[in-house]
Write an enzyme that holds these catalytic residues in place. Sequence first.
Site, PDB file in Angstrom:
ATOM      1  N   CYS A   2      29.200  40.158  30.786  1.00  0.00           N
ATOM      2  CA  CYS A   2      27.769  40.136  30.356  1.00  0.00           C
ATOM      3  C   CYS A   2      27.346  39.102  31.131  1.00  0.00           C
ATOM      4  O   CYS A   2      27.827  38.399  31.843  1.00  0.00           O
ATOM      5  CB  CYS A   2      27.609  40.203  28.956  1.00  0.00           C
ATOM      6  SG  CYS A   2      28.460  41.304  27.766  1.00  0.00           S
ATOM      7  N   ARG A  27      26.075  42.071  36.270  1.00  0.00           N
ATOM      8  CA  ARG A  27      27.218  41.843  35.265  1.00  0.00           C
ATOM      9  C   ARG A  27      27.211  42.811  34.084  1.00  0.00           C
ATOM     10  O   ARG A  27      28.181  42.808  33.423  1.00  0.00           O
ATOM     11  CB  ARG A  27      27.128  40.399  34.827  1.00  0.00           C
ATOM     12  CG  ARG A  27      27.271  39.317  35.820  1.00  0.00           C
ATOM     13  CD  ARG A  27      26.954  38.152  35.383  1.00  0.00           C
ATOM     14  NE  ARG A  27      28.118  37.645  34.790  1.00  0.00           N
ATOM     15  CZ  ARG A  27      29.046  36.916  35.010  1.00  0.00           C
ATOM     16  NH1 ARG A  27      28.888  36.506  36.298  1.00  0.00           N
ATOM     17  NH2 ARG A  27      30.215  36.380  34.449  1.00  0.00           N
ATOM     18  N   TRP A  74      27.110  44.195  28.675  1.00  0.00           N
ATOM     19  CA  TRP A  74      28.298  45.368  28.970  1.00  0.00           C
ATOM     20  C   TRP A  74      28.848  45.628  28.071  1.00  0.00           C
ATOM     21  O   TRP A  74      29.777  44.707  27.377  1.00  0.00           O
ATOM     22  CB  TRP A  74      28.831  44.859  30.196  1.00  0.00           C
ATOM     23  CG  TRP A  74      29.884  46.012  30.675  1.00  0.00           C
ATOM     24  CD1 TRP A  74      29.820  46.962  31.550  1.00  0.00           C
ATOM     25  CD2 TRP A  74      31.509  46.180  30.328  1.00  0.00           C
ATOM     26  NE1 TRP A  74      30.971  47.738  31.636  1.00  0.00           N
ATOM     27  CE2 TRP A  74      31.810  47.174  31.041  1.00  0.00           C
ATOM     28  CE3 TRP A  74      32.205  45.381  29.600  1.00  0.00           C
ATOM     29  CZ2 TRP A  74      33.141  47.578  31.056  1.00  0.00           C
ATOM     30  CZ3 TRP A  74      33.755  45.678  29.576  1.00  0.00           C
ATOM     31  CH2 TRP A  74      33.897  46.725  30.015  1.00  0.00           C
ATOM     32  N   ASN A  98      29.169  36.080  26.723  1.00  0.00           N
ATOM     33  CA  ASN A  98      29.660  36.556  27.649  1.00  0.00           C
ATOM     34  C   ASN A  98      31.249  36.772  27.315  1.00  0.00           C
ATOM     35  O   ASN A  98      31.692  35.421  27.101  1.00  0.00           O
ATOM     36  CB  ASN A  98      29.413  36.499  28.781  1.00  0.00           C
ATOM     37  CG  ASN A  98      30.311  36.989  30.043  1.00  0.00           C
ATOM     38  OD1 ASN A  98      30.794  37.814  29.790  1.00  0.00           O
ATOM     39  ND2 ASN A  98      30.431  36.365  30.929  1.00  0.00           N
ATOM     40  N   GLY A  99      31.698  37.690  26.936  1.00  0.00           N
ATOM     41  CA  GLY A  99      33.333  37.761  26.541  1.00  0.00           C
ATOM     42  C   GLY A  99      33.828  38.422  25.475  1.00  0.00           C
ATOM     43  O   GLY A  99      32.938  39.287  25.115  1.00  0.00           O
ATOM     44  N   GLU A 478      41.051  53.187  48.388  1.00  0.00           N
ATOM     45  CA  GLU A 478      39.741  52.675  48.315  1.00  0.00           C
ATOM     46  C   GLU A 478      39.051  53.686  48.354  1.00  0.00           C
ATOM     47  O   GLU A 478      37.976  53.607  47.876  1.00  0.00           O
ATOM     48  CB  GLU A 478      39.829  51.730  49.386  1.00  0.00           C
ATOM     49  CG  GLU A 478      38.615  50.806  49.597  1.00  0.00           C
ATOM     50  CD  GLU A 478      37.968  50.141  48.402  1.00  0.00           C
ATOM     51  OE1 GLU A 478      38.788  49.955  47.413  1.00  0.00           O
ATOM     52  OE2 GLU A 478      37.040  49.768  48.550  1.00  0.00           O
ATOM     53  N   LYS A 482      35.871  54.321  45.525  1.00  0.00           N
ATOM     54  CA  LYS A 482      34.601  54.133  45.867  1.00  0.00           C
ATOM     55  C   LYS A 482      33.859  55.508  45.345  1.00  0.00           C
ATOM     56  O   LYS A 482      32.828  55.635  44.903  1.00  0.00           O
ATOM     57  CB  LYS A 482      34.195  54.025  47.353  1.00  0.00           C
ATOM     58  CG  LYS A 482      34.518  52.968  48.121  1.00  0.00           C
ATOM     59  CD  LYS A 482      33.563  51.932  47.602  1.00  0.00           C
ATOM     60  CE  LYS A 482      34.131  51.073  46.409  1.00  0.00           C
ATOM     61  NZ  LYS A 482      34.749  49.902  46.549  1.00  0.00           N
ATOM     62  N   GLU A 485      33.927  55.841  41.117  1.00  0.00           N
ATOM     63  CA  GLU A 485      32.709  54.896  40.715  1.00  0.00           C
ATOM     64  C   GLU A 485      31.395  55.155  40.806  1.00  0.00           C
ATOM     65  O   GLU A 485      30.556  54.966  40.413  1.00  0.00           O
ATOM     66  CB  GLU A 485      33.193  53.453  40.925  1.00  0.00           C
ATOM     67  CG  GLU A 485      32.926  52.942  42.247  1.00  0.00           C
ATOM     68  CD  GLU A 485      33.401  51.319  42.384  1.00  0.00           C
ATOM     69  OE1 GLU A 485      33.785  50.765  43.412  1.00  0.00           O
ATOM     70  OE2 GLU A 485      33.284  50.525  41.305  1.00  0.00           O
ATOM     71  N   HIS A 501      55.310  66.311  45.433  1.00  0.00           N
ATOM     72  CA  HIS A 501      56.107  65.826  44.195  1.00  0.00           C
ATOM     73  C   HIS A 501      55.322  66.221  42.982  1.00  0.00           C
ATOM     74  O   HIS A 501      55.541  65.284  42.025  1.00  0.00           O
ATOM     75  CB  HIS A 501      56.709  64.434  44.333  1.00  0.00           C
ATOM     76  CG  HIS A 501      57.563  64.296  45.443  1.00  0.00           C
ATOM     77  ND1 HIS A 501      58.890  64.813  45.737  1.00  0.00           N
ATOM     78  CD2 HIS A 501      57.261  63.870  46.714  1.00  0.00           C
ATOM     79  CE1 HIS A 501      59.401  64.715  46.782  1.00  0.00           C
ATOM     80  NE2 HIS A 501      58.397  63.984  47.510  1.00  0.00           N
ATOM     81  N   LYS A 600      29.884  44.382  37.861  1.00  0.00           N
ATOM     82  CA  LYS A 600      30.355  43.882  39.028  1.00  0.00           C
ATOM     83  C   LYS A 600      31.334  42.794  38.673  1.00  0.00           C
ATOM     84  O   LYS A 600      32.282  42.765  39.522  1.00  0.00           O
ATOM     85  CB  LYS A 600      29.068  43.100  39.850  1.00  0.00           C
ATOM     86  CG  LYS A 600      29.310  42.350  41.049  1.00  0.00           C
ATOM     87  CD  LYS A 600      29.504  43.247  42.247  1.00  0.00           C
ATOM     88  CE  LYS A 600      30.123  42.862  43.619  1.00  0.00           C
ATOM     89  NZ  LYS A 600      30.616  43.793  44.324  1.00  0.00           N
TER      90      LYS A 600
HETATM   91  O1  M6R Z   1      35.477  40.450  41.864  1.00  0.00           O
HETATM   92  P1  M6R Z   1      36.907  40.848  42.191  1.00  0.00           P
HETATM   93  O2  M6R Z   1      37.087  41.245  43.698  1.00  0.00           O
HETATM   94  O3  M6R Z   1      37.887  40.177  41.414  1.00  0.00           O
HETATM   95  O4  M6R Z   1      36.798  42.303  41.588  1.00  0.00           O
HETATM   96  C1  M6R Z   1      37.701  43.296  41.109  1.00  0.00           C
HETATM   97  C2  M6R Z   1      37.274  44.594  40.851  1.00  0.00           C
HETATM   98  O5  M6R Z   1      36.953  44.665  39.527  1.00  0.00           O
HETATM   99  C3  M6R Z   1      36.355  45.251  41.938  1.00  0.00           C
HETATM  100  O6  M6R Z   1      37.025  45.345  43.114  1.00  0.00           O
HETATM  101  C4  M6R Z   1      36.057  46.710  41.559  1.00  0.00           C
HETATM  102  O7  M6R Z   1      37.164  47.394  41.486  1.00  0.00           O
HETATM  103  C5  M6R Z   1      34.848  47.114  42.311  1.00  0.00           C
HETATM  104  N1  M6R Z   1      33.924  47.800  41.528  1.00  0.00           N
HETATM  105  C6  M6R Z   1      35.318  48.397  43.176  1.00  0.00           C
HETATM  106  O8  M6R Z   1      34.239  48.786  43.986  1.00  0.00           O
END
Ligand code: M6R
Length: 605
Positions: A2, A27, A74, A98-99, A478, A482, A485, A501, A600
């Site tokens: 948050c 956030r 969040w 936040n937490g 990756e 992408k 998400e 497999h 984020k």
């Molecule tokens: O800030 P960080 O690189 O530690 O974050 C790690 C992941 O939360 C971050 O890479 C997440 O998977 C992204 N949303 C991917 O696009």
Amino acid sequence: MCGIIGIASNKPVSVNIINSLKKLEYRGYDSAGLATLTDNNINEKKCSGRVEELEKILFKTPSNGNIGIGHVRWATHGVPNSLNAHPHSSDQVSVVHNGIIENSDEIKKELEAKGIKFKSQTDTEVVTLLITEELKNNKPLDSVFKTLKKLKGSFALGIIFKNFANIIIGARRGSPLAVGYAKEENYIGSDSYALKSMTNKISYLDDGELCILTKDEVNFYDTKLKKVNKKIFTLSEDEASTDKGEYKHFMLKEIVEQPDTVKNCIDEYIDSIKKNINILNFPIEPQNINKIVLIGCGTAYNSCLTAKYWFEELTSIDVEIDIASEFRYRKLKFNSNNLYIFVSQSGETADTAAALDICKKNNVKTCSIVNVIESTIARNSDWVLPIYAGIEIGVASTKAFLGQLTVLYIMCLKLAFLRKDINEDTYIKNIRNLKKLPDAIKKCLKSENNIQLMAKEFISAKGSMFLGRGSSYPIALEGALKLKELSYLHAEGYPAGEMKHGPLALIEEGLPVIVIAPKDKYFEKTISNMQEVIARGGKILFITDNKKESLNENIRFGFRVPHIDNLLTPILLTLPLQMLAYHVALLKNCDVDKPRNLAKSVTVE
Ligand code: M6R
């Protein structure tokens, strides 16, 4: 996960709180709220949804007050509605958090047994009500301090008090909290970015610390409530990068920026005249490094996995990789000759930070590869290698991934050279190749039209698969991450050799399968795996750097990236996958910069 903000000023604060909340929305963005103090009353406004909804409420019924706190949420405890939105207020205090308070259920039962009523389903409300109880016999700072002692979990808190109308108390355990200073105005915020339009003078609370701010001064206290002094950092001026400019989305801007991101990073680390890499002072003598352990989450984990292939190829060092949330709970054998490398864009990811703490407790050497140099992970590690990507706002990480890969590659080259695993000619050749990377990235970005066509194949797809072998395997992961998400479409990344497999069972007529097949030692093998998919009706989207490979009737679409050198190919193969995810999300009308359920910076476990 948050975002919190607090402002103590000599003028009304609600507009600046809203502006900061807009910056903190990366956030968390499922609800928003603020509380100000007016005529010794707590004036709370909150709603589900985005900050712009809160802004509309304020437009109709403005909030005055020279002191206030704000929050973007969040959701962890309780659905994202206006009741569960922060701040959580009693008749005495108002709290943003936040937490996660891990023992909130226990505390709630104790308070309810005393007849105290709860309004929300959140864990945060226990903090509000505990402080309210303590205030019956204590001053604000002692009330907060005593409350913190009862809490388990991680938090950053901002608290205002009805009867102490000139102060905000901030506290931190686990989750980050920055403090900002200006003339007759002081701030707390989840990060410096939220404060940047108001000040460039920043301090950071360390774990367990508290602060009290008024408009004129800030006092800090340690875990024993002893006053402490804090270093004040001056932030650099990169406001331009916090603006979308001509782009429709931050993500698009960040994708397009990548030639510059990578160039900046290369310029920071490569001495072009001496043809050398400026990385000095490895925390362990390079010859003595026994093993490298790379740790991260999400995209950062995918860069660790890519780097594993580089370290194995170029150095004689053993490499292990781990997902931070797994690493932190494993029974590990630490070795003082192992170098533990933490990769994180934000530098605030709770699991990565906790994994780093475990290493510190075990007295082993740590390095962090981060984008935010003033972050917790950077500050807590022995050695920091910044990626110099500039602020990344899109929740889906793009330029930070390329930045992480660039730094990991540079570090790997330097280590290989220092350990004499590669000779000077190879070292210089690889540095020369690296410098070609920004232009090659630019070329990839020019073929966006092709990707837009590819994206249409996903509109009615049930799911998709991304396949690669060797260093293309992490790129497949990756690409799948992408796509899922951003477009909420099921996507699996797999080593192509694993298909038979099990995952081959998923292939059916028309399923989009992205085959990542550069011309490396795996090429022919990957093509065979692709044939097995074609035979079962999979619709192939083919990504390669191989000039000779011509498209045939079995391949629906092809994308060719430039070729510099096999080692750098994974970086280039990432570009079409980022653009693909972006365009599929656009076609599916998804919120590109703020995908559902995500945030984020993942500052909770
Ligand atoms: O800030 P960080 O690189 O530690 O974050 C790690 C992941 O939360 C971050 O890479 C997440 O998977 C992204 N949303 C991917 O696009």
